[in-house]
Each structure stands twice: as C-alpha cells, then as structure tokens.
Design a protein around this motif. Structure first.
Motif, PDB file in Angstrom:
ATOM      1  N   ALA A  59      -2.817  10.438   6.165  1.00  8.46           N
ATOM      2  CA  ALA A  59      -2.837   9.261   5.290  1.00  8.46           C
ATOM      3  C   ALA A  59      -3.533   8.122   6.021  1.00  8.46           C
ATOM      4  O   ALA A  59      -2.995   7.551   6.971  1.00  8.46           O
ATOM      5  N   ALA A  60      -4.744   7.788   5.587  1.00  7.29           N
ATOM      6  CA  ALA A  60      -5.544   6.726   6.185  1.00  7.29           C
ATOM      7  C   ALA A  60      -6.564   6.259   5.140  1.00  7.29           C
ATOM      8  O   ALA A  60      -6.962   7.053   4.286  1.00  7.29           O
ATOM      9  N   PRO A  61      -7.000   5.025   5.168  1.00  3.83           N
ATOM     10  CA  PRO A  61      -6.754   3.987   6.165  1.00  3.83           C
ATOM     11  C   PRO A  61      -5.492   3.146   5.945  1.00  3.83           C
ATOM     12  O   PRO A  61      -5.369   2.075   6.528  1.00  3.83           O
ATOM     13  N   TRP A  62      -4.584   3.651   5.111  1.00  4.49           N
ATOM     14  CA  TRP A  62      -3.256   3.055   5.090  1.00  4.49           C
ATOM     15  C   TRP A  62      -2.244   4.146   4.779  1.00  4.49           C
ATOM     16  O   TRP A  62      -2.511   5.073   4.021  1.00  4.49           O
ATOM     17  N   PRO A  63      -1.072   4.077   5.395  1.00  5.34           N
ATOM     18  CA  PRO A  63       0.021   4.976   5.039  1.00  5.34           C
ATOM     19  C   PRO A  63       0.868   4.342   3.939  1.00  5.34           C
ATOM     20  O   PRO A  63       0.889   3.115   3.792  1.00  5.34           O
ATOM     21  N   ASN A  64       1.540   5.174   3.166  1.00  8.87           N
ATOM     22  CA  ASN A  64       2.484   4.674   2.175  1.00  8.87           C
ATOM     23  C   ASN A  64       1.766   3.840   1.108  1.00  8.87           C
ATOM     24  O   ASN A  64       0.659   4.181   0.723  1.00  8.87           O
ATOM     25  N   ARG A  80       4.506   3.979 -10.344  1.00 10.43           N
ATOM     26  CA  ARG A  80       5.018   2.867  -9.535  1.00 10.43           C
ATOM     27  C   ARG A  80       3.989   1.752  -9.385  1.00 10.43           C
ATOM     28  O   ARG A  80       4.267   0.729  -8.758  1.00 10.43           O
ATOM     29  N   GLY A  81       2.795   1.960  -9.922  1.00 11.78           N
ATOM     30  CA  GLY A  81       1.779   0.929  -9.865  1.00 11.78           C
ATOM     31  C   GLY A  81       1.323   0.622  -8.453  1.00 11.78           C
ATOM     32  O   GLY A  81       1.126  -0.537  -8.101  1.00 11.78           O
ATOM     33  N   THR A  82       1.117   1.668  -7.643  1.00 16.05           N
ATOM     34  CA  THR A  82       0.714   1.455  -6.261  1.00 16.05           C
ATOM     35  C   THR A  82      -0.485   2.331  -5.899  1.00 16.05           C
ATOM     36  O   THR A  82      -0.776   3.328  -6.559  1.00 16.05           O
ATOM     37  N   ALA A  83      -1.140   1.939  -4.821  1.00 16.54           N
ATOM     38  CA  ALA A  83      -2.167   2.768  -4.188  1.00 16.54           C
ATOM     39  C   ALA A  83      -1.496   3.472  -3.019  1.00 16.54           C
ATOM     40  O   ALA A  83      -1.015   2.824  -2.089  1.00 16.54           O
ATOM     41  N   LEU A  84      -1.446   4.790  -3.062  1.00 17.64           N
ATOM     42  CA  LEU A  84      -0.603   5.575  -2.170  1.00 17.64           C
ATOM     43  C   LEU A  84      -1.424   6.397  -1.179  1.00 17.64           C
ATOM     44  O   LEU A  84      -2.326   7.130  -1.568  1.00 17.64           O
TER      45      LEU A  84
END
Length: 298
Positions: A51-56, A79-83
């Motif tokens: 998971a990159a360039p951000w986790p979660n 959930r309306g997020t970028a995962l």
C-alpha cells in the motif's frame, strides 16, 4: 495474466505477483502463514499488496499538501475514502531474481490527485529464518512528495478458528475511529480495553480494524505473534520506520467467509495522514525512504 514468481529456501515457499507486488502465498513446510488468493483475477481484500504512496484511508480522497488541494479517486465508495494508495493497481517490473529472492519496481504518478513521481522498489528474500521484505521509495521529481507505505498480509496461525488464536504485540495506544467510515477520532490507551494484547491472550470475539501506536521496539524491531492452540503460529517483525500498526480481524457479513486471517499492517503513518500530517513522510527531490519487515513460522 500478470506473471508471478516463486521463491524457496529453508523450508519456506513464497509466491509474489507482478501485479501489486503482492505476496500471494507464503508457506513453511507446506503450512500457510498468510491467507493466499487464487491465480489471476482481482486480489481480494488487498491481500499481500504493497500500500503506497499512502496506507489506509484518505477522507473523501481530498487533501492539502504545501497549500495545494488535491483530489484522488475514491475507491472505497461505501466509506467515501481513497484506500491503500495507488501502487496496488499497477503491474510491477522484475528487476532481478534468483531461487530465494527477487526485486520488483514500479513508478507511481503523476496521476489524478497525486501529481508527484515516485520510483518504488520492493524486495523479497527467503532464508531459513523466514521472509524478509522491504520497500524503497525514491522521489524522481523536482518537488517534495507526501508519502507513506505498509504491507498488507493476512496472517494465519493455524487451522483453529481465529477466535481461538492467541495474539501478542506491544502497543500502548490505539486510534479510535468513526464506526461508519473508520476515520481517525482520537488516541486512547489500551490499558483496560479489549484491544490490550501486550500480554498474550485469545482474540475471542473481539472485532478490530484499528491502528495502534506507542509500539515497543526492542533492538530496533517490533514483534507480533499469533499462535494456534494446536501448537502452530506465525510471527511478524518490523523496523522503526513503521511506528504504526493496523490490525484487522477480517470481519465480513454473511455469507462471505469471515475472520479467515488476521491483517497485520506495519505503517509509516496513521490513517488519513495526508490530512493530519501525523508522521507523514515528506520525501524531498532525489531522497529515498525504506521500510522493512519479516514474516516467519512459530
């Protein structure tokens, strides 16, 4: 179909896919140490990805970095997020390999919501002590880039139900999240809470999808173990580049198989760090960052 690569050494076997540089299989003497996934097709539940360039998660896929607002696509619409970043959607290129090791690479960006350029390199090495992995990111552009990373394996202790597995990891604090979107609220101590696994105990019916911090690093490494009462187990260690740890008991609504493995994700930063800035890596032009971890049989 994306190619994959098989490694073996010291009783261990690993299969890594070019797509997402994902750990598809990890076994010791024929016993699964992670939840595998089938050859070809989509990777379920982000199993084994980098998971990159951000986790979660990034809330609403929106963040401000150095005064500029960015909008990255929302891929968790419920959930309306970028995962879990962008690298999991890419086919990585083989750089080098032998019977017990390989290195894959990819370039992330520039793309919608992430107008930066990172060169990522993922290394997997097997020996008699287990699987040793690392990810190095290099900023290949002329502007500073926001960055975070984590692996995403689902560990398997043995054949007993997850509720019976005995979990232990030394973390003093967990991140409370909103129940509907799993977005950060505040830090809370694990003392007196069902999330306190500083001493080994059965997971039981506890449902976890939370980040932990205040992690103990002994000799530069943090360690987690999960053991089946039948006598088998699996361990994971990671270095101080990852002061956060996401744990997820893989709870699913029926009829989907639930709690089939324990997601253990050492993270460089917490959920939504692109907005909070907490432990967010600011990768300067030409700079590199490396995170490392290991998985091994107990």
């Amino acid at each position: 179909m994306s190619p994959e690569f098989t490694l073996s050494a010291g009783g261990y076997t690993a299969v890594v896919t070019a797509h997402a540089a994902a750990l598809r299989v990890l076994q010791f003497e024929g016993r699964d140490l992670v939840v595998p996934f089938p050859v070809g097709g989509p990777i379920p539940d982000f199993r084994g990805i980098i998971a990159a360039p951000w986790p979660n998660r990034i809330e609403d896929g929106k963040y401000i970095f150095d005064g500029v607002e960015h909008h990255t696509p929302v891929n968790e619409p419920e959930r309306g997020t970028a995962l879990h970043g962008l690298a999991f959607a890419l086919d990585w290129t083989l750089k080098e390999s032998d019977a017990a090791s390989l290195t894959l690479s990819c370039t992330v960006g520039p793309t919608t919501g992430y107008p930066f350029v990172l060169e990522l390199s993922a290394s997997y090495v097997l020996d008699e002590t287990g699987l040793h992995a690392s990810v190095t990111a290099r900023n290949a552009a002329d502007v500073t880039a926001p960055y975070g990373v984590c692996p995403h394996p689902y560990l398997v202790a043995g054949s007993s139900p997850l509720d019976k597995w005995v979990l232990e990891f030394a973390a003093d604090t967990f991140l409370e999240v909103t129940p509907d979107r799993l977005l950060p609220v505040s830090l809370a101590p694990v003392e007196g809470h069902e999330f306190d696994f500083r001493s080994p105990r059965a997971i039981g019916a506890t449902e976890i999808d939370h980040a932990f911090t205040g992690i103990t690093f002994d000799g530069g490494l943090a360690r987690l173990s999960v053991r089946d009462p039948a006598g088998t187990g699996v361990g994971m260690s990671w270095d101080q580049s990852c002061p956060w740890l996401q744990i997820h008991t893989a709870d699913k609504p029926a009829p989907i198989p639930s709690r089939i493995g324990l997601a253990v994700e050492p993270m460089t930063c917490p959920p939504d760090a692109f907005n909070s800035g907490t432990d967010l890596i600011r990768l300067a032009p030409g700079a590199e960052h490396t995170a490392s971890w290991s998985i091994y049989a107990l």
